[in-house]
Design a protein around this motif. Structure first.
Motif, short mmCIF file in Angstrom:
data_model
loop_
_atom_site.label_atom_id
_atom_site.label_comp_id
_atom_site.label_asym_id
_atom_site.label_seq_id
_atom_site.Cartn_x
_atom_site.Cartn_y
_atom_site.Cartn_z
N SER A 19 17.19 -16.51 83.71
CA SER A 19 18.46 -16.85 84.38
C SER A 19 18.22 -17.75 85.59
CB SER A 19 19.20 -15.58 84.80
OG SER A 19 18.44 -14.82 85.70
N THR A 20 17.11 -17.51 86.32
CA THR A 20 16.78 -18.35 87.47
C THR A 20 16.41 -19.75 87.03
OG1 THR A 20 15.98 -16.40 88.66
CG2 THR A 20 15.31 -18.54 89.50
N LEU A 21 15.64 -19.85 85.92
CA LEU A 21 15.25 -21.16 85.41
C LEU A 21 16.47 -21.97 84.95
CD1 LEU A 21 12.01 -20.28 83.38
CD2 LEU A 21 12.19 -21.16 85.72
N VAL A 22 17.42 -21.30 84.30
CA VAL A 22 18.64 -21.99 83.87
C VAL A 22 19.42 -22.49 85.08
CG1 VAL A 22 20.89 -21.67 82.77
CG2 VAL A 22 18.85 -20.77 81.67
N ALA A 23 19.50 -21.64 86.12
CA ALA A 23 20.20 -22.04 87.35
C ALA A 23 19.54 -23.23 88.01
CB ALA A 23 20.27 -20.86 88.32
N ALA A 24 18.21 -23.38 87.76
CA ALA A 24 17.47 -24.50 88.33
C ALA A 24 17.53 -25.74 87.45
CB ALA A 24 16.01 -24.10 88.55
N ILE A 81 24.59 -18.12 78.37
CA ILE A 81 23.88 -17.22 77.44
C ILE A 81 23.06 -18.03 76.44
CG2 ILE A 81 24.23 -15.55 75.58
CD1 ILE A 81 26.69 -14.55 77.13
N LYS A 82 23.62 -19.11 75.95
CA LYS A 82 22.92 -19.93 74.96
C LYS A 82 21.64 -20.51 75.55
CE LYS A 82 23.44 -24.08 72.12
NZ LYS A 82 24.33 -25.23 71.77
N LEU A 83 21.71 -21.07 76.75
CA LEU A 83 20.53 -21.65 77.40
C LEU A 83 19.48 -20.59 77.70
CD1 LEU A 83 22.25 -24.18 79.84
CD2 LEU A 83 20.99 -24.71 77.74
N GLU A 84 19.92 -19.42 78.15
CA GLU A 84 18.97 -18.34 78.45
C GLU A 84 18.26 -17.88 77.19
OE1 GLU A 84 20.89 -15.21 80.55
OE2 GLU A 84 21.35 -16.44 82.32
N ASP A 85 18.98 -17.77 76.07
CA ASP A 85 18.36 -17.37 74.80
C ASP A 85 17.32 -18.39 74.34
OD1 ASP A 85 19.83 -15.06 74.70
OD2 ASP A 85 21.37 -15.86 73.34
N ALA A 105 14.27 -18.00 76.59
CA ALA A 105 13.57 -16.75 76.29
C ALA A 105 12.76 -16.87 75.01
CB ALA A 105 14.57 -15.60 76.19
N ASN A 106 13.34 -17.50 74.00
CA ASN A 106 12.62 -17.68 72.72
C ASN A 106 11.42 -18.61 72.90
OD1 ASN A 106 14.43 -16.04 71.34
ND2 ASN A 106 15.79 -17.77 70.81
N TRP A 107 11.61 -19.68 73.69
CA TRP A 107 10.50 -20.62 73.92
C TRP A 107 9.35 -19.93 74.65
CZ3 TRP A 107 7.39 -22.74 77.56
CH2 TRP A 107 6.75 -23.94 77.26
N TRP A 149 11.57 -13.08 79.96
CA TRP A 149 13.01 -12.77 80.01
C TRP A 149 13.49 -12.41 81.42
CZ3 TRP A 149 14.19 -7.91 81.75
CH2 TRP A 149 13.15 -6.97 81.76
N THR A 150 12.54 -12.01 82.28
CA THR A 150 12.93 -11.55 83.63
C THR A 150 13.37 -12.70 84.53
OG1 THR A 150 10.65 -11.67 84.43
CG2 THR A 150 11.40 -9.55 83.50
N PHE A 151 12.95 -13.95 84.19
CA PHE A 151 13.31 -15.04 85.09
C PHE A 151 14.00 -16.21 84.39
CE2 PHE A 151 8.71 -15.19 84.20
CZ PHE A 151 8.60 -16.40 83.53
#
Length: 462
Positions: free
Chosen positions: A243-248, A220-224, A227-229, A239-241
């Protein structure tokens, strides 16, 4: 009543004195559809049909199995009286019927003082027991096949549905990839920029396909942060992608590095392109898992039934146990509170055996353990070598089997389940397969929180 009894073939050789003794019975008149006795009830009477027809049926797994009809002059009820069980089936009048009922004590006395009656009844009892057992076994096998088919249909439906769903979902990211593929060229990216994108894609795919499970708070922290950046840099729908970027494995530092090489418009397209690429890879992985699961199920069924193999063969006991657990996995998943623990001997030798029949034994024992546990508990599947034998133990920590009935557990038609919930043939079939067909041994030990069936099988049948 004497005249009526004389017409019954069973009593034709009796003397007047013997017939007179039998007149102490009870006469019952039944209307069509009326029950004479019900499956599971205590047995107190022996029945002789003086007139009419009585239909006998047995309920197995809530299904009614027709067994036989008894017409005028025929008798019934001797099987449960002689075996000491409850009624194994139900009797119902087909038409207006007149039945003569002999009390249990009088029935036993009749067998003592009337040799001709005893001979006929014992002969019929043996034949009827065999017929009832064959019919019930056939019906139980059909029900087992139905359960197996239902379970497999459920199991195969899940990965098949996933494959179908993924195939549909692939349309969108592939369309996005096609639309974005030409944009870098149109934007006249420099060789350095293209090299940067190539490295970004390669690193993202490598990280994405490597198991790197993050804890929920870190995710959650990395996704936030991402998203802010993205919002600060005017990336629409970022915001739609995220979670995919964090997974990458992409963070704000890497995004800053990418932005230093690209314009804002190019950055947005590149991130969408990268997300679509990773989505395709993810969906292809689901396709692979789905098709692999279907293949495993087909392989398990083939191993379970020993298709295309001779009856007596060299069998890997562990393979049989695993294919059985796979077949029963749908039932175990319904009861998520049950844990199966395997304790296999890694050096267990292959044995000479009838594979399909042995798997029927494992199915009966494991299925019974699942039913005994209810929603929560543990099952142990253990193997070991004992000189010229292999030992297979199926144990559970359920409530156990009462001591007073343990000696009867392998008897035909004896069951601890409710009426209609079991045939009482599963353990009897297992006993015959192990003892008579494989010259082995099966034993029960049970106390509260510890029930164990131990099966010993010779390594070499000769």
């Amino acid at each position: 009543m004497l005249e009526a009894l004389r017409k019954i073939p069973l009593f034709q050789e009796l003397t007047e004195e013997q017939l007179q003794y039998l007149t102490q019975g009870i006469q019952v008149w039944l209307n069509p559809g009326e029950m004479l006795f019900n499956q599971g009830e205590p047995v107190e009477l022996f029945y002789v049909v003086l007139e009419g027809t009585v239909r006998i049926s047995r309920k197995i797994y809530n299904q009614e199995l027709f067994l036989n009809t008894y017409d005028t002059g025929m008798f019934l009820g001797e099987v449960p009286l002689l075996t000491g069980t409850v009624h194994l089936a139900s009797g119902q009048a087909v038409c207006r019927s007149h039945v003569y009922c002999i009390k249990k004590d009088d029935f036993w006395q009749m067998l003592v003082i009337c040799p001709s009656v005893r001979k006929v009844i014992l002969g019929c009892m043996a034949r009827r027991m065999q017929e009832l057992q064959v019919l019930s076994q056939q019906h139980e096998k059909l029900i087992s096949l139905g359960t197996l088919a239902a379970g497999l249909a459920h199991e195969i439906n899940n990965p098949a549905s996933a494959v179908h769903r993924v195939a549909e979902q692939l349309r969108t990211p592939i369309a996005i990839l096609e639309a974005l593929a030409l944009r870098p060229i149109e934007q006249h990216l420099t060789p350095v920029q293209l090299q940067c994108l190539s490295k970004l894609k390669r690193d993202a795919i490598e990280h994405f396909t490597t198991p790197n499970r993050l804890d929920p708070l870190t995710q959650i922290k990395l996704e936030d942060e991402l998203a802010n950046w993205l919002e600060d840099h005017d990336i629409a729908d970022g915001w739609t992608f995220v979670s995919t970027l964090v997974a990458a494995g992409i963070n704000t530092t890497e995004l800053e590095l990418i932005r230093s090489h690209l314009s804002v418009d190019a950055l947005s397209d590149v991130l969408k392109w990268l997300e679509a690429t990773l989505s395709v890879i993810s969906l292809l992985d689901v396709l692979k898992q789905g098709t692999t699961r279907i293949s495993e199920l087909v392989k398990a069924v083939k191993a379970y039934s020993y298709m295309d193999q001779s009856s007596l063969q060299e069998v890997d006991v562990h393979e049989g146990l695993e294919s059985t657990l796979t077949i029963l996995s749908y039932k175990l998943r319904k009861k998520s509170g049950i844990v199966v623990t395997r304790e296999y001997d890694p050096n267990l030798p292959r044995i000479s055996a009838y594979g399909t029949e042995l798997n029927q034994v494992w199915t009966n024992l494991i299925d019974n353990a699942i039913d005994a546990l209810g929603e929560f508990g543990q099952i142990w599947v253990r193997t070991a070598r004992e000189i010229d034998y292999v030992l297979v133990e199926i144990a559970d920590n359920g409530p156990g089997i009462p001591l007073e009935i343990q000696s009867r557990i392998f008897e035909p038609f004896f069951t601890t389940k409710e009426v209609g919930a079991g045939t009482g043939l599963g353990l009897e079939i297992a006993y015959r397969i192990v003892v008579f067909q494989h010259h082995g041994d099966i034993r029960l030990f049970s106390e509260p929180s510890n029930t164990s069936f131990k099966v010993r099988l010779p390594i070499n049948q000769s």
